[in-house]
Write a protein that holds these residues in place. Structure first.
Motif, PDB file in Angstrom:
ATOM      1  N   ALA A   1       0.838  -1.199   0.000  1.00 33.59           N
ATOM      2  CA  ALA A   1       0.000   0.000   0.000  1.00 33.59           C
ATOM      3  C   ALA A   1       0.873   1.249   0.000  1.00 33.59           C
ATOM      4  N   ILE A   2       0.814   2.007  -1.072  1.00 33.43           N
ATOM      5  CA  ILE A   2       1.573   3.262  -1.132  1.00 33.43           C
ATOM      6  C   ILE A   2       0.650   4.474  -1.247  1.00 33.43           C
ATOM      7  N   GLY A   3      -0.658   4.227  -1.371  1.00 28.74           N
ATOM      8  CA  GLY A   3      -1.601   5.327  -1.513  1.00 28.74           C
ATOM      9  C   GLY A   3      -2.809   5.173  -0.611  1.00 28.74           C
ATOM     10  N   VAL A   4      -3.535   6.258  -0.409  1.00 23.06           N
ATOM     11  CA  VAL A   4      -4.755   6.280   0.393  1.00 23.06           C
ATOM     12  C   VAL A   4      -5.913   6.636  -0.530  1.00 23.06           C
ATOM     13  N   TRP A   5      -6.895   5.749  -0.610  1.00 21.97           N
ATOM     14  CA  TRP A   5      -8.022   5.950  -1.505  1.00 21.97           C
ATOM     15  C   TRP A   5      -9.104   6.764  -0.806  1.00 21.97           C
ATOM     16  N   PRO A   6      -9.621   7.822  -1.438  1.00 20.00           N
ATOM     17  CA  PRO A   6     -10.681   8.612  -0.796  1.00 20.00           C
ATOM     18  C   PRO A   6     -11.997   7.837  -0.763  1.00 20.00           C
ATOM     19  N   VAL A   7     -12.684   7.898   0.358  1.00 17.87           N
ATOM     20  CA  VAL A   7     -13.988   7.238   0.501  1.00 17.87           C
ATOM     21  C   VAL A   7     -15.061   8.316   0.473  1.00 17.87           C
ATOM     22  N   TYR A   8     -15.983   8.202  -0.486  1.00 13.11           N
ATOM     23  CA  TYR A   8     -16.961   9.264  -0.709  1.00 13.11           C
ATOM     24  C   TYR A   8     -18.356   8.926  -0.188  1.00 13.11           C
ATOM     25  N   ALA A   9     -18.510   7.827   0.517  1.00 15.36           N
ATOM     26  CA  ALA A   9     -19.834   7.434   1.005  1.00 15.36           C
ATOM     27  C   ALA A   9     -20.440   8.547   1.852  1.00 15.36           C
ATOM     28  N   SER A  10     -21.671   8.921   1.518  1.00 17.37           N
ATOM     29  CA  SER A  10     -22.451   9.934   2.247  1.00 17.37           C
ATOM     30  C   SER A  10     -21.789  11.318   2.237  1.00 17.37           C
ATOM     31  N   ALA A  11     -20.919  11.561   1.267  1.00 16.51           N
ATOM     32  CA  ALA A  11     -20.219  12.849   1.213  1.00 16.51           C
ATOM     33  C   ALA A  11     -20.943  13.830   0.300  1.00 16.51           C
ATOM     34  N   GLY A  12     -21.054  15.100   0.746  1.00 21.35           N
ATOM     35  CA  GLY A  12     -21.588  16.161  -0.087  1.00 21.35           C
ATOM     36  C   GLY A  12     -20.496  16.741  -0.965  1.00 21.35           C
ATOM     37  N   PRO A  13     -20.809  17.714  -1.811  1.00 26.44           N
ATOM     38  CA  PRO A  13     -19.832  18.279  -2.745  1.00 26.44           C
ATOM     39  C   PRO A  13     -18.574  18.816  -2.062  1.00 26.44           C
ATOM     40  N   VAL A  14     -18.750  19.540  -0.964  1.00 24.48           N
ATOM     41  CA  VAL A  14     -17.592  20.093  -0.271  1.00 24.48           C
ATOM     42  C   VAL A  14     -16.753  18.974   0.338  1.00 24.48           C
ATOM     43  N   GLN A  15     -17.420  17.965   0.903  1.00 22.76           N
ATOM     44  CA  GLN A  15     -16.701  16.839   1.504  1.00 22.76           C
ATOM     45  C   GLN A  15     -15.931  16.040   0.461  1.00 22.76           C
ATOM     46  N   VAL A  16     -16.503  15.926  -0.737  1.00 21.05           N
ATOM     47  CA  VAL A  16     -15.802  15.215  -1.816  1.00 21.05           C
ATOM     48  C   VAL A  16     -14.480  15.908  -2.125  1.00 21.05           C
ATOM     49  N   ILE A  17     -14.515  17.233  -2.218  1.00 20.12           N
ATOM     50  CA  ILE A  17     -13.285  17.988  -2.492  1.00 20.12           C
ATOM     51  C   ILE A  17     -12.294  17.805  -1.351  1.00 20.12           C
ATOM     52  N   TRP A  18     -12.770  17.934  -0.108  1.00 17.90           N
ATOM     53  CA  TRP A  18     -11.888  17.807   1.052  1.00 17.90           C
ATOM     54  C   TRP A  18     -11.276  16.411   1.141  1.00 17.90           C
ATOM     55  N   ARG A  19     -12.106  15.382   0.944  1.00 22.28           N
ATOM     56  CA  ARG A  19     -11.594  14.016   1.055  1.00 22.28           C
ATOM     57  C   ARG A  19     -10.607  13.701  -0.070  1.00 22.28           C
ATOM     58  N   THR A  20     -10.835  14.271  -1.238  1.00 25.02           N
ATOM     59  CA  THR A  20      -9.907  14.058  -2.345  1.00 25.02           C
ATOM     60  C   THR A  20      -8.546  14.684  -2.040  1.00 25.02           C
ATOM     61  N   LEU A  21      -8.564  15.925  -1.555  1.00 25.98           N
ATOM     62  CA  LEU A  21      -7.311  16.617  -1.229  1.00 25.98           C
ATOM     63  C   LEU A  21      -6.598  15.923  -0.062  1.00 25.98           C
ATOM     64  N   ARG A  22      -7.364  15.515   0.928  1.00 29.87           N
ATOM     65  CA  ARG A  22      -6.771  14.838   2.083  1.00 29.87           C
ATOM     66  C   ARG A  22      -6.123  13.518   1.656  1.00 29.87           C
ATOM     67  N   ALA A  23      -6.817  12.749   0.818  1.00 26.58           N
ATOM     68  CA  ALA A  23      -6.266  11.479   0.351  1.00 26.58           C
ATOM     69  C   ALA A  23      -5.001  11.702  -0.464  1.00 26.58           C
ATOM     70  N   ALA A  24      -4.987  12.761  -1.268  1.00 27.85           N
ATOM     71  CA  ALA A  24      -3.793  13.062  -2.062  1.00 27.85           C
ATOM     72  C   ALA A  24      -2.612  13.383  -1.156  1.00 27.85           C
ATOM     73  N   GLY A  25      -2.846  14.193  -0.122  1.00 31.82           N
ATOM     74  CA  GLY A  25      -1.768  14.519   0.815  1.00 31.82           C
ATOM     75  C   GLY A  25      -1.275  13.305   1.560  1.00 31.82           C
ATOM     76  N   LEU A  26      -2.205  12.454   2.017  1.00 32.15           N
ATOM     77  CA  LEU A  26      -1.808  11.244   2.730  1.00 32.15           C
ATOM     78  C   LEU A  26      -1.074  10.266   1.821  1.00 32.15           C
ATOM     79  N   THR A  27      -1.458  10.261   0.545  1.00 35.04           N
ATOM     80  CA  THR A  27      -0.769   9.386  -0.408  1.00 35.04           C
ATOM     81  C   THR A  27       0.688   9.790  -0.571  1.00 35.04           C
ATOM     82  N   VAL A  28       0.942  11.089  -0.670  1.00 37.21           N
ATOM     83  CA  VAL A  28       2.327  11.566  -0.768  1.00 37.21           C
ATOM     84  C   VAL A  28       3.123  11.156   0.469  1.00 37.21           C
ATOM     85  N   MET A  29       2.538  11.322   1.646  1.00 40.92           N
ATOM     86  CA  MET A  29       3.216  10.944   2.889  1.00 40.92           C
ATOM     87  C   MET A  29       3.472   9.449   2.934  1.00 40.92           C
ATOM     88  N   GLN A  30       2.446   8.660   2.583  1.00 40.81           N
ATOM     89  CA  GLN A  30       2.570   7.202   2.619  1.00 40.81           C
ATOM     90  C   GLN A  30       3.622   6.719   1.630  1.00 40.81           C
TER      91      GLN A  30
END
Length: 251
Positions: free
Chosen positions: A148-177
């Motif tokens: 596992a070198i990446g973190v996949w964003p989970v969009y269950a029950s997410a609204g538009p703003v949450q989708v953007i936040w979870r995508t950015l957060r997953a991208a940052g965590l993927t770089v760290m991982q």
């Protein structure tokens, strides 16, 4: 002090035990594994029970339920939460308190097996689990994925703003991982020891892969029944799978 002692000390920290005592609910991959392989009326041993997250589900239909953890702080949390159930302070690599062929199912959830800090102790754990299982009994556990070198964003029950936040957060965590693991031997070999950066000092952790586990469990005399992606029902590559659930059967 060994890394095994350090892991145990972290789990015995009152704040850590309190944290796990407040965690509830099953992951979808656990719901699938338990529904398919833990039957009504089974005698169940719940290893690495932690704060009792899996207890309500596994105990509800069991003929006997025993929760066990090597951290006494975790055991005490469970005894307070579930005073009518049986909890023991036991090491998963030494289950001598239980007789041969005592349980129909043994569960070791939340990647607990990965915190057994030596190959020998881990091998003993597998043999002990096999010993206490009845013929045809199932061992259900999860383990971190070494690939596992990446973190996949989970969009269950997410609204538009949450989708953007979870995508950015997953991208940052993927770089760290990816920065942390891509160059390490465990990633290259599909198995090895790392430090999981959690609970302050971090936990000494074994990461593995389906290939390495197939060899290890075969040597212990188990049959591999099923492997479930830790992000089920999502379908992601092995590079984004945080852990796998494994179901083994004692012949």
């Amino acid at each position: 002090m060994t890394s095994e002692d350090l892991n145990r000390d972290i789990y015995n920290d009152p704040s850590v035990a309190d944290h796990y005592g407040k965690v509830t609910g099953l992951q979808p991959c656990e719901e699938l594994a338990f529904a398919g392989h833990v039957r009504q009326g089974d005698a169940v041993l719940d290893l690495g029970v932690g704060g009792g997250r899996t207890t309500p589900h596994l105990a509800s239909n069991a003929s006997r339920y025993v929760g066990a953890d090597y951290a006494i702080a975790m055991v005490e949390v469970c005894r307070v939460k579930f005073p009518s159930l049986e909890f023991r302070c036991e090491d998963a690599s030494d289950l001598s308190c239980f007789g041969n062929e005592t349980f129909d199912a043994v569960v070791f959830s939340f990647n607990g097996i990965d915190y057994i800090r030596t190959d020998k102790a881990r091998a003993r754990c597998l043999l002990e689990v096999k010993r206490v299982l009845k013929s045809g009994g199932r061992f259900i556990f999860s383990s971190h994925n070494a690939k596992a070198i990446g973190v996949w964003p989970v969009y269950a029950s997410a609204g538009p703003v949450q989708v953007i936040w979870r995508t950015l957060r997953a991208a940052g965590l993927t770089v760290m991982q990816a920065t942390r693991v891509a160059g390490c031997a465990a990633f290259r070999n599909g198995v090895g020891y790392i430090v999981d950066p959690v609970h302050g000092e971090g936990l000494a952790t074994l990461v593995s892969s389906p290939e390495s586990f197939a060899r290890e469990t075969s040597e212990a005399g188990f049959e591999l029944v099923e492997i479930i992606n830790g992000l089920y029902p999502l379908r992601v590559t092995k590079y984004f799978t945080p852990w796998y659930y494994y179901v083994l059967r004692k012949p």
